[in-house]
Design an enzyme around this catalytic site. Sequence first.
Site, short mmCIF file in Angstrom:
data_model
loop_
_atom_site.label_atom_id
_atom_site.label_comp_id
_atom_site.label_asym_id
_atom_site.label_seq_id
_atom_site.Cartn_x
_atom_site.Cartn_y
_atom_site.Cartn_z
N LYS A 52 0.85 -1.21 0.00
CA LYS A 52 0.00 0.00 0.00
C LYS A 52 0.88 1.26 0.00
O LYS A 52 0.61 2.20 -0.74
CB LYS A 52 -0.95 -0.03 1.22
CG LYS A 52 -2.04 -1.09 1.06
CD LYS A 52 -2.84 -1.36 2.34
CE LYS A 52 -3.79 -2.54 2.11
NZ LYS A 52 -4.58 -2.92 3.27
N GLN A 96 -4.69 -1.90 9.58
CA GLN A 96 -4.59 -3.22 8.94
C GLN A 96 -5.14 -4.30 9.87
O GLN A 96 -4.80 -4.36 11.06
CB GLN A 96 -3.12 -3.51 8.57
CG GLN A 96 -2.91 -4.77 7.76
CD GLN A 96 -3.51 -4.72 6.35
OE1 GLN A 96 -3.69 -3.66 5.77
NE2 GLN A 96 -3.83 -5.87 5.81
N ASP A 119 -11.00 2.33 3.87
CA ASP A 119 -11.22 0.89 3.74
C ASP A 119 -12.71 0.57 3.59
O ASP A 119 -13.07 -0.56 3.25
CB ASP A 119 -10.71 0.17 5.01
CG ASP A 119 -9.40 -0.57 4.77
OD1 ASP A 119 -9.14 -0.95 3.62
OD2 ASP A 119 -8.66 -0.77 5.76
N1 GUN Z 1 -6.92 -7.36 6.05
C1 GUN Z 1 -7.24 -8.09 4.96
N2 GUN Z 1 -7.75 -7.29 3.99
C2 GUN Z 1 -7.72 -6.03 4.48
C3 GUN Z 1 -8.09 -4.77 3.93
O1 GUN Z 1 -8.59 -4.64 2.80
N3 GUN Z 1 -7.90 -3.71 4.78
C4 GUN Z 1 -7.40 -3.83 6.02
N4 GUN Z 1 -7.29 -2.73 6.77
N5 GUN Z 1 -7.05 -4.99 6.56
C5 GUN Z 1 -7.21 -6.08 5.78
#
Ligand code: GUN
Length: 292
Positions: A52, A96, A119
């Site tokens: 990211k 995350q 998100d």
């Molecule tokens: N863990 C697995 N997929 C995601 C996601 O798209 N965003 C976040 N913050 N955590 C995750």
Amino acid sequence: MQLLDGRITAEGIRKELALAVQERKRNGKKIPHLAAILVGNDGGSLTYVGAKVKACDQIGFESTLIRYDDSVPEDILLAKVHALNEDKSIDGFIVQLPLPAHIDELKITQAIDPKKDVDGFHPVNLGNMVLNLPGFLPATPAGILELMKRNNIETEGKNCVIIGRSNIVGTPLSIMLGRNANPGNCTVTLAHSRTQNLQEICLKADILIAAIGQPDFVTADMVREGAVIIDVGTTRVEDLSRARGWRLKGDVDFDNVAPKCSYITPVPGGVGPMTIASLMINTLKAMELKGK
Ligand code: GUN
């Protein structure tokens, strides 16, 4: 069979976003700034958050990575979320997941300002999504829709079976694909651990989406000739032929399923890059919504 290549599609999106950033710079406007909170040292989470941050660099967004030890108390994390909500330089941020067991994920998710929740996990954004109102769409489902749209996959009137009802993938995806939109207008079946006759249900799918995190769960005898297959799984499995000792494995038995279907996403290089691309789209949107 054609590969639905998420790397190539995501690269196209990154180029479009990079142009938008250049345009903003030319006009003296603010550059989008994404922050990410990472708790602990889980290998998968480290990789995803790293990707990211890298995508931000490639596009020209600013990014800030905030890291905590596994043992961070919940109130410290909550205080950071509140601080990021107030920080005017940050346009959007993510925490995350998964978080360590002593931290209540829902509490953390709900503490994020919905206007910065890139998100799309906050109940306000999920509610807006259900009602088809403006808001942030969750990154993985939005990435899957974008992948289908940009590769001209017809969804209207199709039977779509989703395996897995998680809050961040299966459940929102089932709503998004059932909406009166393009992509959308599918007849959706959301299958899960209590579903009976799963094979029979999957064999009726024009579009089959696997999101359960069990390597090779979808076998060739579950797949109709000509189906579109989307594989959301990314489990690390041992692979001693590689220096790092593991590789990523999807939920679909790719080698045996691929010859039967019209389109299939690879793992890695399918849904993963699209999730990150959606997050970048949401980050630009977060800043534009503020009228900056
Ligand atoms: N863990 C697995 N997929 C995601 C996601 O798209 N965003 C976040 N913050 N955590 C995750």
